[in-house]
Design an enzyme around this catalytic site. Structure first.
Site, PDB file in Angstrom:
ATOM      1  N   SER A   1       2.223   5.498   4.256  1.00  0.00           N
ATOM      2  CA  SER A   1       2.213   4.074   4.612  1.00  0.00           C
ATOM      3  C   SER A   1       3.538   3.507   5.079  1.00  0.00           C
ATOM      4  CB  SER A   1       1.694   3.247   3.429  1.00  0.00           C
ATOM      5  OG  SER A   1       0.328   3.503   3.222  1.00  0.00           O
TER       6      SER A   1
ATOM      7  N   SER B   1      -0.442   1.479   5.252  1.00  0.00           N
ATOM      8  CA  SER B   1      -0.823   0.131   4.863  1.00  0.00           C
ATOM      9  C   SER B   1       0.281  -0.897   5.082  1.00  0.00           C
ATOM     10  CB  SER B   1      -1.217   0.132   3.381  1.00  0.00           C
ATOM     11  OG  SER B   1      -0.116   0.536   2.571  1.00  0.00           O
TER      12      SER B   1
ATOM     13  N   LYS C   1       6.666  -6.514   2.274  1.00  0.00           N
ATOM     14  CA  LYS C   1       5.250  -6.167   2.222  1.00  0.00           C
ATOM     15  C   LYS C   1       4.561  -6.935   1.100  1.00  0.00           C
ATOM     16  CE  LYS C   1       2.205  -2.113   1.907  1.00  0.00           C
ATOM     17  NZ  LYS C   1       2.184  -0.628   1.822  1.00  0.00           N
TER      18      LYS C   1
END
Length: 489
Positions: free
Chosen positions: A181, A157, A87
């Site tokens: 997330s 996210s 990420k």
């Protein structure tokens, strides 16, 4: 002419789980470079549709793979050759870390985050950086789409991490969770998502939203892959290592926590909870429907207070240095901290801290507890969906694991979460193995492999068998520093 040769394992390597790949590499049936090339080909086929990557350099990936293949077998680490998506809020010194922010476009940190150092030492291959919302903190964007329906969100996210694993572009990926997330994108993309106990993995080198909530998490298509990562990060129950998984769900003592958020559950999640209970009971598990005590009703409000106050502190540096490049939501955090007083912040911190041992005691009465992961299947559009069912577990610091297997009204995956007390991460993974197997086999949703359509044709799909669906040849490409600009916790 002689008989046609059957495809080699390399032809279908992108369909394998990480555990299967590592076994093939150790057996000499597959090289790291062959596997990396298979994933790069898959990305080339699907990136234009899914857009899960913020940065990937194909040449660098293959260079890393060749270097790993050159390591003598006796010197190889436990994750040797495992490709991992990272990420794009996690520092990587050989790839930019851009936070989906114009202020950090093309920015290369000079150090690796602590989890990246650990993974490199274990022999992992860092494939690229996956997309996220702005600073992993908003509910809009990035342009990543759900691989199972391109009109729907992959969640966030950790948008790119969930979508890339769900689309067979990488076997495992790292995400972060402040509210939901990891769990929500895992639910929406039909994969496993694991948020360990808060504080068990170093967060050095990860951009903070909330020091009280932020936790590194993992995405995978099977529990075995999560166990590999948990072992690499030292999430053992004790010095003896993780407990063996139960052979079946028979005899397990489980509970259903619908929680104070249940009025927000849609038809798909309600049906999934009922179906899960019926499947488990039919196989000999004891399943109790349990209502949380009223003392937990203040948790959602307390969560919001702490998020706003700590978000204000986290984004104040960006606000002061790059006000014009910071989204309105994050600027608002920096300016007001949600408008909450010090007294309200302290009350929320202390209230949540007092409830954590109470929740541990409730969870300890069961082998594991089932609860919703999201209100329903992934919604249409660019917003990342609701994290209402996840926020209280992030506040309580307990380990949470999304398990796929159920299906909504539009054919999209719906997952359910499994919970355990703090620091019982290994036990949670052990119980998830047989429970997840039941859900995947009989829950009603089958994982699909989507393929690039030929001109004028609809997207084709296959299920996850080792029988390859052959498409037209594809050309590899690089996505070098292509930042996908997008409140999502």
């Amino acid at each position: 002419m002689g008989a046609a040769q059957a495809p080699s394992i390399a032809d279908d390597a992108h369909l394998l789980t990480a555990a299967e790949v590592l076994a093939s590499i150790r057996a000499g049936e597959l090289t790291v470079e062959q596997y990396a090339q298979a994933l790069l080909d898959r990305i080339a086929e699907r990136d234009a549709q899914v857009q899960a990557w913020a940065y990937i350099d194909h040449g660098h990936v293959l260079e890393q793979a060749r270097a790993l293949d050159a390591v003598p077998f006796a010197q190889r680490g436990p994750l040797h050759g495992m490709p991992i998506g990272v990420k794009d809020v996690i520092y990587t010194k050989d790839m930019p870390t851009q936070f989906n922010s114009d202020a950090y476009k093309g920015d290369f940190p000079k150090v690796d985050a602590a989890p990246i150092k650990l993974l490199r030492a274990a022999g992992a291959l860092l494939l690229g950086k996956t997309t996220t919302t702005e600073f992993a903190a908003t509910g809009e964007g990035p342009p990543t789409r759900n691989p199972h329906d391109l009109s729907r969100t992959p969640g966030g996210s950790s948008s790119g991490s969930g979508a890339s694993v769900g689309d067979f572009q990488v076997p495992v990926a790292l995400g972060t969770q402040t509210g939901g997330s990891v769990i929500r994108p895992a639910c929406f993309n039909g994969v496993y998502g694991f948020k360990p106990t808060w504080g068990r993995i170093s967060r050095e080198g990860l951009k903070f939203f909330s020091v009280t909530y932020d936790t590194l998490g993992f995405f995978a298509r099977g529990v075995d892959d999560l166990v590999l990562l948990a072992d690499a990060f030292g999430l053992h129950a004790d010095a003896a290592g993780p407990p063996p998984p139960p052979e079946s769900v028979a005899g397990l003592r489980l509970a259903l926590f619908r929680t104070m958020m249940w009025p927000h559950a849609g038809a798909g999640t309600r049906a999934a909870m009922d179906r899960a209970a019926a499947l488990l009971r039919a196989r000999g598990a004891v399943v109790h429907d349990v209502e949380l005590p009223a003392e937990f009703d203040r948790l959602p409000g307390w969560y919001d207070v702490v998020l706003a106050r700590e978000g204000g502190a986290a984004f104040l540096p960006e606000y002061r240095a790059n006000r014009g490049q910071l989204g309105a939501l994050l600027a608002g955090y920096a300016e007001t901290g949600g408008g909450y007083s010090d007294r309200a912040y302290l009350e929320a911190l202390d209230g949540m801290a007092a409830l954590r041992p109470r929740m541990d005691a409730l969870l300890a009465g069961y082998d594991a507890v089932l609860t919703p992961s999201a209100p329903d299947e992934a919604p249409e559009g660019a917003t990342t969906g609701s994290y209402l069912f996840c926020k209280i577990w992030s506040a309580l610091h307990v380990p949470v694991l999304n398990m796929p297997g159920f299906q909504g009204a539009h054919g999209m995956p719906i997952g359910l979460s499994l919970l355990a007390p703090r620091y019982k991460d290994a036990r949670l993974l052990a119980v998830a193995a047989p429970v997840g197997a039941v859900f995947e086999a009989e829950g009603g949703w089958t994982r699909r492999v989507h393929h690039k359509p030929t001109t004028g044709a609809a997207i084709t799909t296959t299920t996850t068998t080792m029988t390859k669906h052959y498409d037209e040849p594809v050309t590899r490409h690089d996505i070098n520093g292509a930042s996908h600009n997008g409140m999502d916790e």
